[in-house]
Design an enzyme around this catalytic site. Structure first.
Site, short mmCIF file in Angstrom:
data_model
loop_
_atom_site.label_atom_id
_atom_site.label_comp_id
_atom_site.label_asym_id
_atom_site.label_seq_id
_atom_site.Cartn_x
_atom_site.Cartn_y
_atom_site.Cartn_z
N TYR A 94 0.82 -1.23 0.00
CA TYR A 94 0.00 0.00 0.00
C TYR A 94 0.84 1.27 0.00
CZ TYR A 94 -0.25 -0.19 5.30
OH TYR A 94 -0.01 -0.24 6.63
N GLU A 95 0.17 2.40 -0.09
CA GLU A 95 0.85 3.70 -0.22
C GLU A 95 1.78 3.73 -1.44
OE1 GLU A 95 -0.92 6.01 2.43
OE2 GLU A 95 0.95 6.73 1.56
N GLY A 96 1.37 3.08 -2.52
CA GLY A 96 2.24 2.92 -3.68
C GLY A 96 3.08 1.68 -3.48
N GLN B 222 7.36 2.71 -5.90
CA GLN B 222 8.37 3.51 -5.20
C GLN B 222 9.69 3.51 -5.98
OE1 GLN B 222 7.52 5.24 -2.51
NE2 GLN B 222 5.49 4.31 -2.54
#
Lengths: 592, 592
Positions: free
Chosen positions: A440-442, A447
């Site tokens: 999650y969060e990319g 990243q």
């Protein structure tokens, strides 16, 4: 029953000795309210909270999970009381501005307090974390009235916040979201659409939930430049600040997940829900990104917390478990077998995890300090450099720290043998809970694209070369007795510069190159970063006496000998380029 | 709903083209009953069974799990009927001797049929697998009467079998087990003790369960030389072959596990249960080891199956999922985004998995063939060599194939982004289910100790050097157009020989050395083995026309470029030795 004792000794060592935090705080007007003793007291308080409140709720939270019924989500037993206590302790607003009820604590301190809750109950931690994220976006982009209305309630824990980005067909690619925002005559908007994977989208911990929602206004440009950000409260807020009518937003269901089961991951339906624009139309993504650097560092802290938790339990298990005999002769003659700590392979697993913990913790504090400089410093050049450093290292903090933590947690689980696979020992939950941090969060793949593309190639390596210059300058001055780390780190600096040069050149010739080698490149920069952290640690330890410091040097040596060599294979994979991957026809992948 | 289509094309390619299986079978009297067409028909039948019977029960089996109540275990809905069908299809006895109702099929074929069930329902597969294991131990060490009594019932699926080894305090170190076997006047024994982690210890699939139990007789020598093996049936068998009274063995509970939840993992209590000695007193471990080579290869197949399943689903998802645009220009102009297959990083993950599948499959067939030679060949020299090869490669088959498969499954899960973490897509279950394969049947750490200690150092590298000689001879004759694989594989041969020499020398000077570097060494031999498999694959593909073969060559190139370089870092870690790990005091690990 899994154990956890906050690693206060290492936290003190890193804050006080490696980074001389008090000196940094005291020399900055906005942080001068903080000294080392206060920081230590905060960490000690949080250590108690983690051990006594969140740790005991970790397994029961996993077993019960968040539940959805009758259009409402309820959290596991004990979560309401724990959240209440967390809020009353002032923990939600620890890093928030005092103006809004926060305590203005620097990130280099809160990364450490956050670590403890992530270590003992990551599913719980996500509730306040999302509140802090929403608060951060609002305090940067909200109007004065919006800030006054929402921020004090969020930081006090009366209300909570969410971030509503993802839709069923749009995750990484937010430019194609479909949620609509139609303007009303009163300046508000009607928000209609479906959002998925909404952490804390509904729950029973707070009286209101403030959703921050990405949506497109009727004539918005296509793609990511046509996205706006809206506040959509679960209950509308009257002018007097009291809660009014229920807004047309509701959870449709919750997801059944691999882990973090106590965290409600909701499908949220917006059906002409009343929303209020944050900032300007079509500039919603920028508002999201203001909090991304913080959130992404938090995911790295989730990794560190899990790795520390797993390590402590594995080390205890390995100490207690008697199987087989040492290869150098019986160590435990009164018992039928020696502790499995006598086996090199068990030590390999434990030391992998421990080296990861100490380097990750130092790195989190380092990046936290850079964030603090961007926020609190008045020195424009220092702020510029810190902004570049944060931009460069955020993908490392998110992806590298979660990748290495996941491996560390797997190693720790393996120390338990078959017991690692059984729920009661807590290791399998730790693995399941941590896995999401890589996603999650990319995703960590995304990243890596961010690092190699936006943070390196786009500026011709400027941020990276500045960083390496800092590392080189630091390592260059190390004592001669630290040559074991100095030489390898200087070599790594040269090699990383060379591979970066190659990446930049190759990316111009081959548009597929960057994506193809991105993950290997991220790991290269991560490996060098951890070597830098161990250089900092070793530099302090070298000047001190005693077993504590001697062990720091030993661990640094372990890292250089047994972890850093991974650089070699990463370089080779990067040099192999993209053509070997892109030559397959798309149809190949689904054919035998 | 996850998909699965048995990779029949690759299976045919490996059996028929890479290993020329028919020629091997036809030239061996005991296998001459098998030709390529029959083998293919068997695989096609199993493919249907996997797709239609076991795949649909995979998620429901995970959700329901095995249940324990009132001293009995029940399996999830549908498992009884599926087991019945599996038994009636003759699948349990596929590789068993015809004398006992089996079909005498070679291992090089059954590794492929097993793969399909492991791919679609690993928890289900463990029930017949343990039966086959128990059958194998009995057919090697049981008396004629024991064989007649038990084997036909086990292979027909009327009864099932277990292996009862582990105790709460004794897993890896079986020498310290406490279960007692006290002789009765009638030649039977009373077995008393507690066994844990007993797969299929109780269930509702068969009328009887035949436990094979390790226990110590009253005057047995201490340690592993004092362990005997006993048959302990759940229901005693009357002289007429019918079931008699219930024996004093019962499940105490079942474990709550990370995965393979439909497989009952039991605590088994033996309370003066009647047992019958298998073979001679104190020679029980040898009887266990006769089946170990087969079982451990099966765990590798579990890895392969999971990796194939995960790959197929990830490849389909990546093909269907539209996010972002290709770096070389829009590929899908009619849609809002391109398939994520355009991104190099997604291809990296898919190709890692696919390369793992094809190399693992070839390797499983290769080791299967070696096992077949040991069992069916009449050529003493061939049998000797095959025995050495099997001894050497069994830890690779178990540990390397499950380590690489686990990474492949993680890569496949990551292709799904957030959806990979959600139960309905099946990927998170696949990860959870596979994790046990690295742990049970001897952890992968223990496999590595077995390889480096017993299989390499103990015979001064003889088995390993023989193996490398075979690789070198094969690679040496490759076509010049295969230099890309020839050169790297020959280099790897030299390097692996050199590191083996160093391991052997160093182990004499430093007793801790072998354990400290064992896992890295196992991966070194595994990497070389996969390069060898790709050399075999490429050798065939090079001589053929068409896209199918061209893709085999491309995948071989991918392996050499993007996977084999891991050798470099493994060598460096081995060279770093053990001292950096052993210098820490034991107390360090549980201190901050």
């Amino acid at each position: 029953m899994p154990i956890y004792n906050a690693p206060l000794a290492d936290m003190r060592f890193i804050l006080n000795e490696v980074f001389d935090a008090e000196q940094f705080w005291q020399s900055n007007e906005k942080l001068a309210h903080l000294d080392a003793a206060t920081a230590e007291a905060i960490l000690e308080e949080m250590a108690k909270f983690a051990k006594n409140i969140t740790l005991p709720l970790n397994r029961s939270g996993d077993e019960q999970g968040a539940r959805y019924a009758d259009g409402k989500v309820s959290t596991p037993e004990g979560f309401q009381a724990a959240f209440q206590q967390y809020a009353e302790g002032g923990w939600i607003g620890l890093s928030a501005d005092e103006e809004w009820g926060g305590q203005s604590m620097p990130k280099m301190l809160t990364v450490l307090s956050d670590e403890m809750i992530f270590a003992t109950n990551p599913a719980f931690m996500l509730y306040p974390l999302l509140s802090v994220g929403a608060g951060m976006a609002l305090s940067s982009y909200g109007s004065q009235q919006q800030k006054e209305t929402y921020l004090p309630k969020i930081y006090s824990g009366e209300w909570s916040g969410t971030m509503c980005l993802t839709e069923p067909h749009a995750g990484t690619d937010l430019g194609i979201i479909k949620t609509k925002a139609e303007p009303n005559a009163d300046g508000s908007y009607n928000i209609t659409g479906t959002k998925i994977f909404i952490t804390g989208g509904d729950h029973d911990l707070t009286k209101n939930i403030i959703h921050l929602v990405l949506a497109k206004t009727p004539n918005a440009p296509a793609g990511s430049r046509g996205i706006s950000l809206f506040i959509v409260p679960k209950y509308l807020v009257n002018q007097d600040g009291y809660l009014g009518e229920r807004n047309h937003v509701a959870p449709g269901s919750i997801e059944h997940k691999m882990g973090i089961k106590a965290s409600a991951t909701c499908v949220m339906n917006f059906d002409a829900a009343k929303g209020f624009l944050v900032g300007k139309e079509n500039e919603g993504l920028a508002a999201m990104f203001v909090m991304m650097n913080y959130e992404r560092l938090s995911m790295g802290i989730q990794g560190l917390g899990a790795s520390e938790f797993a390590y402590q339990n594995a080390a205890q298990y390995a100490t207690d478990r008697l199987q087989g005999r040492s290869d150098t002769g019986i160590k435990n003659p009164d018992k039928p077998a020696d502790s499995i700590l006598v086996h090199g392979d068990v030590r390999r697993m434990l030391l992998n995890a421990r080296a990861n913990n100490e380097a990750s913790r130092a790195f989190a504090v380092y990046v936290g300090q850079q964030l603090d400089i961007t926020k609190f410093s008045t020195d424009a050049e220092a702020v510029r450099k810190a902004n570049n450093r944060v931009a460069l290292l955020t993908p490392i903090a998110k992806a590298y720290l979660t990748d290495t933590a996941f491996n560390a947690v797997l190693d720790a689980q393996m120390c338990f043998g078959g017991h690692g696979y059984i729920a009661e020992w807590g290791m399998e939950q730790c693995v399941r809970d941590l896995r999401i941090a890589q996603i999650y969060e990319g995703t960590n793949g995304i990243q890596s694209q961010d690092l190699i593309g936006r943070k390196v190639i786009k500026n011709n390596g400027e941020f990276l070369y500045e960083y390496i210059e800092e590392i080189r300058n630091f390592v260059h001055d190390l004592d001669i007795e630290l040559n074991f780390i100095k030489d390898f780190t200087l070599d790594a600096c040269l090699e990383v510069e060379a591979i970066t040069q190659r990446v930049i050149e190759q990316a111009q010739e081959d548009p597929d190159f960057a994506s193809a080698v991105a993950v290997d490149y991220l790991h290269v920069v991560g490996l060098l970063s951890f070597a830098y952290m161990f250089a900092k640690i070793a530099d302090v330890a070298q000047q001190k006496q005693g077993e504590f410091y001697a062990n720091k040097l030993r661990l640094a040596q372990y890292y250089i000998d047994k972890v850093l060599p991974e650089l070699n294979s990463r370089f080779a994979k990067i040099n192999a380029g993209s053509s070997v991957m892109m030559q397959f026809e798309p149809v190949y992948f689904t054919q035998q």
